[in-house]
Design a protein around this motif. Structure first.
Motif, PDB file in Angstrom:
ATOM      1  N   MET A 163       0.834  -1.207   0.000  1.00  0.00           N
ATOM      2  CA  MET A 163       0.000   0.000   0.000  1.00  0.00           C
ATOM      3  C   MET A 163       0.863   1.249   0.000  1.00  0.00           C
ATOM      4  SD  MET A 163      -2.919  -1.297   2.644  1.00  0.00           S
ATOM      5  CE  MET A 163      -1.772  -2.446   3.422  1.00  0.00           C
ATOM      6  N   GLY A 164       0.386   2.272  -0.705  1.00  0.00           N
ATOM      7  CA  GLY A 164       1.130   3.516  -0.812  1.00  0.00           C
ATOM      8  C   GLY A 164       0.720   4.532   0.241  1.00  0.00           C
ATOM      9  N   ASP A 165       1.352   5.702   0.138  1.00  0.00           N
ATOM     10  CA  ASP A 165       1.113   6.767   1.124  1.00  0.00           C
ATOM     11  C   ASP A 165      -0.013   7.708   0.705  1.00  0.00           C
ATOM     12  OD1 ASP A 165       2.153   8.338  -0.902  1.00  0.00           O
ATOM     13  OD2 ASP A 165       3.846   9.107   0.254  1.00  0.00           O
ATOM     14  N   ARG A 166      -0.722   7.355  -0.359  1.00  0.00           N
ATOM     15  CA  ARG A 166      -1.859   8.092  -0.903  1.00  0.00           C
ATOM     16  C   ARG A 166      -1.489   9.500  -1.373  1.00  0.00           C
ATOM     17  NH1 ARG A 166      -6.670   6.344  -0.404  1.00  0.00           N
ATOM     18  NH2 ARG A 166      -6.737   7.427  -2.411  1.00  0.00           N
ATOM     19  N   GLY A 167      -0.204   9.770  -1.508  1.00  0.00           N
ATOM     20  CA  GLY A 167       0.250  11.044  -2.049  1.00  0.00           C
ATOM     21  C   GLY A 167       0.217  12.170  -1.050  1.00  0.00           C
ATOM     22  N   SER A 168      -0.936  12.402  -0.459  1.00  0.00           N
ATOM     23  CA  SER A 168      -1.115  13.530   0.469  1.00  0.00           C
ATOM     24  C   SER A 168      -0.847  13.148   1.922  1.00  0.00           C
ATOM     25  CB  SER A 168      -2.553  14.060   0.350  1.00  0.00           C
ATOM     26  OG  SER A 168      -3.480  13.055   0.743  1.00  0.00           O
ATOM     27  N   GLN A 169      -0.548  11.889   2.182  1.00  0.00           N
ATOM     28  CA  GLN A 169      -0.443  11.407   3.569  1.00  0.00           C
ATOM     29  C   GLN A 169       0.941  10.853   3.894  1.00  0.00           C
ATOM     30  OE1 GLN A 169      -3.364  11.650   5.606  1.00  0.00           O
ATOM     31  NE2 GLN A 169      -3.951  12.856   3.801  1.00  0.00           N
ATOM     32  N   ARG A 170       1.978  11.397   3.285  1.00  0.00           N
ATOM     33  CA  ARG A 170       3.268  10.724   3.371  1.00  0.00           C
ATOM     34  C   ARG A 170       3.809  10.616   4.792  1.00  0.00           C
ATOM     35  NH1 ARG A 170       6.968  14.952  -0.100  1.00  0.00           N
ATOM     36  NH2 ARG A 170       7.408  16.487   1.518  1.00  0.00           N
ATOM     37  N   ASN A 171       3.548  11.591   5.653  1.00  0.00           N
ATOM     38  CA  ASN A 171       4.063  11.493   7.025  1.00  0.00           C
ATOM     39  C   ASN A 171       3.425  10.340   7.787  1.00  0.00           C
ATOM     40  OD1 ASN A 171       5.839  13.659   6.775  1.00  0.00           O
ATOM     41  ND2 ASN A 171       4.260  15.157   7.324  1.00  0.00           N
ATOM     42  N   GLU A 172       2.231   9.920   7.355  1.00  0.00           N
ATOM     43  CA  GLU A 172       1.547   8.813   8.011  1.00  0.00           C
ATOM     44  C   GLU A 172       2.217   7.467   7.734  1.00  0.00           C
ATOM     45  OE1 GLU A 172      -1.128   9.001  10.240  1.00  0.00           O
ATOM     46  OE2 GLU A 172      -0.378  11.062  10.142  1.00  0.00           O
ATOM     47  N   ALA A 173       3.143   7.433   6.770  1.00  0.00           N
ATOM     48  CA  ALA A 173       3.870   6.191   6.500  1.00  0.00           C
ATOM     49  C   ALA A 173       4.758   5.789   7.670  1.00  0.00           C
ATOM     50  CB  ALA A 173       4.709   6.332   5.231  1.00  0.00           C
ATOM     51  N   GLN A 174       4.947   6.695   8.637  1.00  0.00           N
ATOM     52  CA  GLN A 174       5.699   6.395   9.857  1.00  0.00           C
ATOM     53  C   GLN A 174       4.784   6.097  11.046  1.00  0.00           C
ATOM     54  OE1 GLN A 174       9.167   6.171  10.304  1.00  0.00           O
ATOM     55  NE2 GLN A 174       9.099   6.118   8.072  1.00  0.00           N
ATOM     56  N   ASN A 175       3.482   6.051  10.800  1.00  0.00           N
ATOM     57  CA  ASN A 175       2.510   5.878  11.878  1.00  0.00           C
ATOM     58  C   ASN A 175       1.918   4.472  11.817  1.00  0.00           C
ATOM     59  OD1 ASN A 175       0.489   6.028  13.768  1.00  0.00           O
ATOM     60  ND2 ASN A 175      -0.602   7.733  12.796  1.00  0.00           N
ATOM     61  N   LEU A 176       2.264   3.644  12.786  1.00  0.00           N
ATOM     62  CA  LEU A 176       1.801   2.256  12.793  1.00  0.00           C
ATOM     63  C   LEU A 176       0.322   2.115  13.125  1.00  0.00           C
ATOM     64  CD1 LEU A 176       4.826   0.575  14.597  1.00  0.00           C
ATOM     65  CD2 LEU A 176       4.160   0.266  12.203  1.00  0.00           C
ATOM     66  N   ALA A 177      -0.332   3.216  13.462  1.00  0.00           N
ATOM     67  CA  ALA A 177      -1.748   3.159  13.803  1.00  0.00           C
ATOM     68  C   ALA A 177      -2.644   3.100  12.571  1.00  0.00           C
ATOM     69  CB  ALA A 177      -2.133   4.361  14.669  1.00  0.00           C
ATOM     70  N   ASN A 178      -2.055   3.197  11.381  1.00  0.00           N
ATOM     71  CA  ASN A 178      -2.844   3.058  10.158  1.00  0.00           C
ATOM     72  C   ASN A 178      -2.066   2.215   9.153  1.00  0.00           C
ATOM     73  OD1 ASN A 178      -1.134   4.831   8.473  1.00  0.00           O
ATOM     74  ND2 ASN A 178      -1.945   6.499   9.749  1.00  0.00           N
ATOM     75  N   HIS A 179      -2.681   1.970   7.986  1.00  0.00           N
ATOM     76  CA  HIS A 179      -2.052   1.138   6.957  1.00  0.00           C
ATOM     77  C   HIS A 179      -1.345   1.953   5.881  1.00  0.00           C
ATOM     78  CE1 HIS A 179      -5.497  -1.663   8.197  1.00  0.00           C
ATOM     79  NE2 HIS A 179      -4.414  -2.330   8.518  1.00  0.00           N
ATOM     80  N   ILE A 180      -1.259   3.242   6.052  1.00  0.00           N
ATOM     81  CA  ILE A 180      -0.667   4.104   5.031  1.00  0.00           C
ATOM     82  C   ILE A 180       0.819   3.762   4.865  1.00  0.00           C
ATOM     83  CG2 ILE A 180      -0.105   6.492   4.416  1.00  0.00           C
ATOM     84  CD1 ILE A 180      -3.072   5.927   4.275  1.00  0.00           C
ATOM     85  N   GLY A 181       1.253   3.536   3.614  1.00  0.00           N
ATOM     86  CA  GLY A 181       2.663   3.295   3.339  1.00  0.00           C
ATOM     87  C   GLY A 181       3.209   2.024   3.956  1.00  0.00           C
TER      88      GLY A 181
END
Length: 368
Positions: A165-183
């Motif tokens: 799964m990708g970082d959805r473009g606008s949510q890149r900082n969330e790729a460091q957040n284990l509380a979601n599936h972003i990145g």
């Protein structure tokens, strides 16, 4: 490092090619045939045991194509799909037990409250229809964005499913957040449950499905033929495309570290930082990689155990020779069209999907 870039004349001939074209490369003389044309931005390909092909179209079509490419049938039964931007119907893979259960899995951009997200559904193939369709996984949260869905699907050797799964473009900082599936790369059972041996199952602040994190947009993934580990590649921003081995619990750094920069210039992060994984290989400038396979057949004997990667940006098939966990040599084979997916067929041929409104399935075999 020696790289073969074929002439523009050959590239032009391949665009819309009806007859076979021969390419001379470092270790093979390749015949390129157009097996199927008229596809709407094809994204993923998988082969049935009888040689027929399943091909996804980003606009929401799932096609069943005869082995000779002469007929294609749109399958019914797909769920609601948000085909906008880079989203739509994306990857497709067969159950490891498909011969007995006719089950397949596909990824897509799922609409819902707050926007869309990468989702995975399973279904039973019966004739020209998908039945018993069930969404087994839905990336959280849904985001109002049209980019970076990731979406490659790979079964591991234990029958569990990796989902990129990708970082959805606008949510890149969330790729460091284990509380979601972003990145992230997540790993689930065929029914969608988190695998009990996943690295964060006992972390109440993390999503139990997560396998690895800190990814930007993985559109290529495959199991290594010897180690069984998941190798991936992901899009960098302006430069900095990466190849990684996605290992349990590891942080691959996006956007804290990257070899790319902002579009139009500008620093995003550092190139290295303690505790964050370095890529095994990276590209500057970006090749925009998509699709990936370890070649394991005898048809192209000089390519055995090489990694084959598609390039959207340069219209190339990139062949990588490996020395353990290092890229020892890279060859770029000019195809002349945006390559979205790369797959090895049951006949040992290499199949490419070209990303356009008149997309094709190209079949590569040794030239006679």
């Amino acid at each position: 490092m020696k790289k073969i870039l074929l002439s523009l004349a050959i590239a032009s001939a391949l665009c819309g090619n009806a007859a076979a074209t021969v390419l001379n490369t470092e270790k093979a003389h390749i015949q390129v045939d157009t097996l199927v044309s008229g596809l709407k931005h094809p994204w993923g390909i998988s082969f049935l045991p009888d040689g027929r092909l399943l091909v996804t179209e980003r606009n929401g079509g799932l096609l069943l194509v005869s082995a000779d490419g002469k007929s294609k049938t749109a399958l019914s039964g797909l769920p609601a799909i948000e085909a906008k931007g880079q989203g739509g119907l994306l990857d497709v893979v067969l159950s490891p037990d498909f011969a007995n259960n006719n089950r397949l899995f596909f990824s897509f951009s799922e609409p819902g409250e707050g926007g869309s997200s990468t989702a995975v559904a399973s279904a039973i193939l019966r004739g020209d229809a998908l039945t018993e369709v069930k969404v087994i996984f839905s990336q959280q949260p849904k985001v109002d964005a049209r980019h970076h869905f990731g979406s490659r699907l790979v079964f591991d050797n234990d029958g569990n499913l990796f989902i990129t799964m990708g970082d959805r473009g606008s949510q890149r900082n969330e790729a460091q957040n284990l509380a979601n599936h972003i990145g992230t790369v997540s790993r689930v059972t065929p029914e969608g449950a988190a695998v009990k041996t996943n690295p964060f199952v006992d972390n109440k602040d993390a999503r139990a499905e997560i396998w690895s994190y800190g990814h930007r947009n993985i559109q290529g993934a495959a199991l290594h033929p010897t180690t069984g580990e998941l190798w991936t590649h992901e899009h960098g921003p302006q430069g900095g495309d990466e190849i990684n081995i996605a290992r349990a619990g590891k942080n691959y750094g996006w956007p804290v570290i990257t070899y790319g920069e902002e579009y139009g210039g500008g620093v995003i992060g550092k190139k290295q930082q303690a505790g964050l994984e370095q890529p095994l290989h990276y590209w500057v400038p970006s090749i925009a990689p998509s699709g990936m396979v370890f070649y394991g057949a005898e048809l192209f004997s000089g390519w055995k155990n090489n990694m084959l990667v598609g390039s959207l940006k340069f219209g190339q098939l990139v062949r990588l020779e490996l020395d353990g966990e290092k890229v020892a040599h890279e060859e770029r084979i000019m195809i002349g069209q945006r390559i979205r997916d790369v797959e090895q067929g049951p006949d040992g041929a290499v199949y490419l999907l070209t990303d356009s409104s008149d997309g094709q399935v190209l079949r590569l075999t040794p030239a006679q």
